[in-house]
Design a protein around this motif. Structure first.
Motif, mmCIF file in Angstrom:
data_model
loop_
_atom_site.group_PDB
_atom_site.id
_atom_site.type_symbol
_atom_site.label_atom_id
_atom_site.label_comp_id
_atom_site.label_asym_id
_atom_site.label_seq_id
_atom_site.Cartn_x
_atom_site.Cartn_y
_atom_site.Cartn_z
ATOM 1 N N GLU A 1 46.901 46.722 42.238
ATOM 2 C CA GLU A 1 46.786 48.179 42.151
ATOM 3 C C GLU A 1 46.928 48.647 40.704
ATOM 4 O OE1 GLU A 1 46.203 52.091 43.156
ATOM 5 O OE2 GLU A 1 45.845 50.286 44.335
ATOM 6 N N VAL A 2 47.866 48.068 39.965
ATOM 7 C CA VAL A 2 48.033 48.416 38.554
ATOM 8 C C VAL A 2 46.794 47.978 37.765
ATOM 9 C CG1 VAL A 2 49.384 47.905 36.479
ATOM 10 C CG2 VAL A 2 50.534 48.476 38.597
ATOM 11 N N ALA A 3 46.220 46.844 38.115
ATOM 12 C CA ALA A 3 44.994 46.392 37.448
ATOM 13 C C ALA A 3 43.876 47.404 37.647
ATOM 14 C CB ALA A 3 44.580 45.023 37.972
ATOM 15 N N ARG A 4 43.778 47.936 38.856
ATOM 16 C CA ARG A 4 42.764 48.952 39.127
ATOM 17 C C ARG A 4 43.038 50.208 38.291
ATOM 18 N NH1 ARG A 4 42.101 53.356 41.685
ATOM 19 N NH2 ARG A 4 44.159 53.407 42.616
ATOM 20 N N LEU A 5 44.310 50.591 38.178
ATOM 21 C CA LEU A 5 44.666 51.792 37.418
ATOM 22 C C LEU A 5 44.355 51.662 35.929
ATOM 23 C CD1 LEU A 5 48.100 52.785 38.975
ATOM 24 C CD2 LEU A 5 45.949 54.031 39.139
ATOM 25 N N ILE A 6 44.567 50.484 35.361
ATOM 26 C CA ILE A 6 44.333 50.336 33.924
ATOM 27 C C ILE A 6 42.912 49.868 33.613
ATOM 28 C CG2 ILE A 6 46.760 49.947 33.428
ATOM 29 C CD1 ILE A 6 46.146 46.993 32.998
ATOM 30 N N GLY A 7 42.124 49.590 34.657
ATOM 31 C CA GLY A 7 40.713 49.307 34.447
ATOM 32 C C GLY A 7 40.364 47.868 34.142
ATOM 33 N N VAL A 8 41.107 46.907 34.716
ATOM 34 C CA VAL A 8 40.734 45.504 34.573
ATOM 35 C C VAL A 8 40.376 44.953 35.947
ATOM 36 C CG1 VAL A 8 42.152 45.129 32.513
ATOM 37 C CG2 VAL A 8 43.108 44.662 34.746
ATOM 38 N N HIS A 9 39.636 43.866 35.972
ATOM 39 C CA HIS A 9 39.237 43.257 37.236
ATOM 40 C C HIS A 9 40.479 42.801 37.996
ATOM 41 C CE1 HIS A 9 34.912 43.192 36.662
ATOM 42 N NE2 HIS A 9 35.129 42.869 35.399
ATOM 43 N N PRO A 10 40.404 42.800 39.328
ATOM 44 C CA PRO A 10 41.561 42.362 40.112
ATOM 45 C C PRO A 10 41.952 40.933 39.743
ATOM 46 C CG PRO A 10 39.907 43.344 41.531
ATOM 47 C CD PRO A 10 39.296 43.227 40.175
ATOM 48 N N PRO A 11 43.239 40.694 39.501
ATOM 49 C CA PRO A 11 43.674 39.355 39.093
ATOM 50 C C PRO A 11 43.707 38.387 40.263
ATOM 51 C CG PRO A 11 45.551 40.811 39.237
ATOM 52 C CD PRO A 11 44.340 41.656 39.478
ATOM 53 N N SER A 12 43.567 37.124 39.944
ATOM 54 C CA SER A 12 43.661 36.077 40.965
ATOM 55 C C SER A 12 45.136 35.833 41.288
ATOM 56 C CB SER A 12 43.028 34.791 40.437
ATOM 57 O OG SER A 12 43.783 34.308 39.338
ATOM 58 N N GLY A 13 45.375 35.007 42.272
ATOM 59 C CA GLY A 13 46.740 34.635 42.616
ATOM 60 C C GLY A 13 47.453 33.931 41.473
ATOM 61 N N THR A 14 46.711 33.118 40.725
ATOM 62 C CA THR A 14 47.290 32.419 39.578
ATOM 63 C C THR A 14 47.738 33.408 38.515
ATOM 64 O OG1 THR A 14 45.834 30.546 40.012
ATOM 65 C CG2 THR A 14 46.849 30.660 37.832
ATOM 66 N N THR A 15 46.915 34.415 38.250
ATOM 67 C CA THR A 15 47.276 35.423 37.255
ATOM 68 C C THR A 15 48.468 36.245 37.739
ATOM 69 O OG1 THR A 15 44.964 35.515 36.557
ATOM 70 C CG2 THR A 15 46.386 37.310 35.845
ATOM 71 N N CYS A 16 48.530 36.555 39.018
ATOM 72 C CA CYS A 16 49.679 37.293 39.558
ATOM 73 C C CYS A 16 50.969 36.498 39.382
ATOM 74 C CB CYS A 16 49.458 37.625 41.035
ATOM 75 S SG CYS A 16 48.173 38.857 41.316
ATOM 76 N N ARG A 17 50.902 35.182 39.613
ATOM 77 C CA ARG A 17 52.088 34.343 39.391
ATOM 78 C C ARG A 17 52.477 34.340 37.921
ATOM 79 N NH1 ARG A 17 49.496 31.394 43.291
ATOM 80 N NH2 ARG A 17 48.483 30.010 41.796
#
Length: 104
Positions: free
Chosen positions: A78-94
């Motif tokens: 959701e924060v990625a959507r707010l700041i305008g970047v592509h949705p992160p993968s599970g690896t990036t979330c970790r």
């Protein structure tokens, strides 16, 4: 100096955790520079993933999410959507949670 002469600061009436924190939108886009040539493809993938995780971790901290346990995948996306970047993968979330955990 006598102890009576020392004045303490007044305590804030409300802690930061209880106040709603708003993101300063829109985030200014970062000026892009070319990456160094001649590295293996995996290096570029990891480099870009780290940059994205760092941007997301900073945005989460600005929005009031201070603990890695509060940063679920849905919150990070959701924060990625707010700041305008592509949705992160599970690896990036970790990686975002790891930055929040060990960055303190």
């Amino acid at each position: 100096m006598p102890a009576a002469a020392v004045k303490s600061k007044p305590l804030p009436t409300q802690s930061t955790a209880q106040r709603p924190v708003q993101l300063d939108l829109p985030y200014a886009p970062v000026t892009k520079r070319p990456l160094p040539a001649g590295r293996p493809r995996e290096w570029y993938i990891t480099h870009n993933r780290r940059l994205k995780a760092m941007r997301l971790a900073i945005a989460l901290l600005d929005s009031g999410v201070h603990l890695p346990d509060q940063a679920r995948d849905e919150t990070i996306r959701e924060v990625a959507r707010l700041i305008g970047v592509h949705p992160p993968s599970g690896t990036t979330c970790r990686m975002v949670r790891a930055l929040m955990r060990y960055g303190c």
